[in-house]
Design a protein around this motif. Structure first.
Motif: not given
Lengths: 316, 424
Positions: B112-114, B140-143, B149-151
């Motif tokens: 989804l992010i991609e 997902f919240t690094n590289e 996107h918000f986690r």
């Protein structure tokens, strides 16, 4: 080490007998009627849910008797009003019917009991460690399961060898056309066998639902392994199913403790394998990680080299 | 010739109807709930959907957002597969939905992010924001971090940090066993646990590191025998679903003394399946559980989940579990109001760096990587009715008791994220 072997033996015996309770019905149904009953594990699930429901109403002990009878009755109805009318269209129609039945039962269970696991606890009277084996507890419930499945095994054996109906069933296992020609009421025997097989699956469900988890996915998770058992044991062979159940359970259980990989195996012969490149995981993976997959590997090998199974008499 | 004409006319009509975009009702803001709603994980997807539904009910009841617009949750079934997820994402976007939420399975979240990164760059007028409530792969919240996107869930490393911080304070634990599912997530748990234990308690011995095939093991007793033989006092496991419940049940049968430090031991079927077997044994790391309201004396919060209990829990069989979905929806509503717009880019800028007061302390949506920094709790199974354990979970007779709280700032971990932001 002794402790590990003893425990694994005991555990594989418990799991193996549970598997046998399931596969005995399936292999009887298959050899007699030629139907590969895909919904067999669904009857196991129904047994678990019936057992759960009845035990919340009237307790575990009545459930232990009533639930398998209900499942057996349901199985007999399925045979009488479903499979029997399909018989003339051949095995493919019957096979598709049982596949459809599998989904119908699963969705019905979803609708009635919900999608999450239900709480089906060990009955209080059996919820204690029965003895200590070299430092670890052995629970009374496990012993109870073993007892029930042993009892069922002996009962089934007596029915098949000592009663008239058992003799007819046995004859139908190897020579179905011959029995038909002798004028026995074969449809009634079919119904009895299907109902009886379902009841055994139901009984496995009542006690297995507590031991494992009673949830809508339980049929799908146990289904494949039961097929492996009857293929390895030989289609239609009860002894085969018995041996294969115990064997496969033992393979699974013992493999867990064996932490050797292919690299270690080759090291025994003095070869050093350089675990790099695309296949590096294959060299590194330990036998213990692959335990639950081994039965399937075993089935593939069995089909390749001995298609009739361990004790099977018929090639097809 | 005539037939050809007719055919081309028909095709023309078909094309026209496809071009006409369905009118989007102006008084509702739709949120697509993209999750496996059928198949083996249907129960989990269904529970999440009800949580969102309940939050939308509450927010709408107090007047919605932007001075009267209502929130509406629209479920989409991904069948737990990344490929299906991309198809339903397209469908959601075509329906005019600009906010999506998803959580189960990092493989789906990654896809989804991609897809959203590409979509939002190519269609600046149809940008979509993604609220992740449970996919906890640290990347997902690094590289792999993305502006869209918000986690709202603590990621694997943060949870392991919480567990190992607690183990650090327990000198009686000298041997730890790792038992995980054999796939990316299980390996991540094992690797991180080994690394953090080595840093925090170098004296602790890792006596086992087992991986089991996902969802294939029926009887965990052979694994339990191994744990027993190893003499471990603590087992760290990322197992979920049946793999979690069966492990604990087998441990109880064998009278195993070790405690289980889990991610997913406290909800979505596990309490009903484990029940008494977990008392004093199963510890979970999580952001909320319902006896917190009793422990901290917060009657308002008690009312909050009892409302859910009455309406959506199926007679208590699947009670409120995802405390973080509450935070997700409250922060979303606040961000829409703050931005004065329901456009994805505006919401995203409003969410960045936003602070929000939960009943249990301040949480922060960290601007640099879009990771929510929130207090975490370690809690253990306890009998209902004992002390603060007022409520049980899933009618199991077993509830939870807090044994440790990690303040929000102590859960924060450094990030390697290089956030690419679009022009405001």
């Amino acid at each position: 080490m002794l402790e590990y072997v003893l425990f694994s033996l005991l555990n594989s015996l418990v799991l193996g007998m549970l598997l046998f309770m399931l596969s005995s019905g399936l292999t009887l149904i298959f050899s007699m009627m030629g139907v590969l009953n895909f919904a067999h594990a669904s009857f196991y699930m129904l047994g678990a849910y019936f057992g759960y429901q009845i035990s919340t109403w009237v307790g575990f002990w009545p459930a232990l008797v009533i639930a398998p009878l209900l499942v057996g009755g349901l199985g007999a109805l399925v045979e009488r009003y479903g499979l029997r009318s399909l018989h003339k269209y051949g095995h493919v129609a019957e096979l598709l019917f049982t596949v459809g039945l599998f989904y119908i039962i699963e969705e019905s269970v979803n609708l009635i009991w919900g999608r999450n696991a239900v709480m089906y606890p060990i009955p209080k009277i059996l919820d204690f460690p029965v003895f200590k084996l070299l430092g670890a507890d052995v629970s009374a419930y496990r012993m109870f399961m073993l007892l029930i499945s042993m009892g069922m095994f002996v009962g089934l054996y007596l029915v098949l060898t000592r009663t008239r109906i058992g003799l007819i069933i046995q004859a139908a296992l190897t020579h179905p056309e011959g029995v038909n020609a002798l004028g026995h009421n074969v449809p009634a025997v079919f119904m009895l066998v299907f109902g009886g097989g379902s009841a055994l699956a139901g009984l496995a469900g009542v006690i297995g639902g507590i031991f494992l988890i009673t949830e809508p996915a339980m049929a799908a998770t146990l289904g494949p392994i039961v097929f492996v058992v009857i293929v390895v044991g030989g289609m239609g062979s009860l002894t085969g199913a018995f041996v294969a159940s115990l064997l496969l359970a033992a393979i699974q259980t013992f493999a867990v403790g064996i932490e050797y990989s292919l690299t270690d195996l080759f090291a025994l012969f003095g070869w050093r394998v350089d675990a790099t490149g695309f296949f590096r995981d294959i060299w590194r993976i330990q036998l213990s990680h692959t335990g639950p997959i081994l039965p399937y590997l075993f089935m593939v090998l069995m089909l390749m080299f001995r298609p009739k199974g361990l004790m099977g008499k018929r090639e097809s | 010739m005539k037939r050809k004409l007719l055919l081309s006319m028909l095709m023309g009509i078909a094309l026209l109807t496809m071009i006409v975009v369905p009118a989007v009702a102006q008084d509702t803001i739709k949120i697509a709930f993209v999750e496996g709603m059928s198949g083996p994980f249907a129960g989990v997807g269904d529970a999440g959907y009800k949580h969102y539904q309940y939050m939308a009910d509450l927010i709408n009841a107090r007047g919605g957002v932007l001075g009267g617009k209502k929130l509406e949750i629209v479920p989409f079934d991904t069948k737990s597969s990344p490929k299906e997820a991309l198809i339903v994402l397209k469908a959601a976007i075509d329906q005019g939905i600009r906010i999506i939420t998803q959580g189960n399975a990092s493989s789906v979240a990654g896809a989804l992010i991609e897809a959203l990164n590409k979509h939002n760059e190519r269609n600046p007028d149809q940008q979509v924001i993604y609220l992740n409530y449970a996919a906890i792969t640290p990347a997902f919240t690094n590289e792999l971090c993305s502006f869209w996107h918000f986690r709202f869930d603590a990621h694997v490393d943060m949870k392991i940090a919480a567990i190992t911080d607690y183990i650090k304070t327990r000198p009686e634990i000298t041997k730890v066993y790792l038992c995980n599912q054999d796939y990316v997530f299980g390996h991540a748990v094992s690797d991180t646990a080994k690394q953090m234990l080595a840093e925090k308690r170098p004296d602790i011995q890792i006596v086992g590191d087992t991986f089991t095939p996902l969802g294939k093991v029926k009887d965990f007793s052979p694994y339990v025998s191994k744990i027993q033989a190893s003499g471990a006092q603590a087992v760290i496991t990322g197992n979920w679903g049946a793999d979690m419940s069966l492990l604990v049940k087998a441990a109880k049968d064998a009278g195993l003394g070790a405690q289980f430090y889990t991610f997913y031991g406290s909800g979505l079927g596990a309490p009903a399946a484990i029940a008494d077997a977990g008392i004093g044994k199963v510890i979970s790391v999580i952001e909320w559980h319902f006896n917190l309201a009793v422990e901290d004396n917060k009657p308002e919060d008690e009312k909050f989940f009892l409302g859910y209990h009455e309406k959506y829990s199926d007679g208590g069989k699947s009670p409120f579990y995802y405390g973080r979905i509450r935070t997700t929806m409250e922060m979303l509503a606040a961000a829409i109001d703050k931005a004065g717009s329901a456009k994805a880019k505006d919401i995203a800028y409003a969410l960045e760096g936003m602070e929000y007061d939960t009943p249990y302390g301040k949480v922060l949506m960290r601007a640099e990587d879009h990771q929510l920094i929130q207090p975490l709790y370690l809690m253990v199974y306890a009998k209902k009715g004992e002390g603060t354990v007022k409520y049980d979970s899933e009618n199991s007779g077993v509830g939870f008791k807090t044994i440790g709280r990690i303040e929000a700032e102590n859960t924060a971990m450094p990030t390697t994220c290089q956030m690419q932001r679009p022009a405001k």
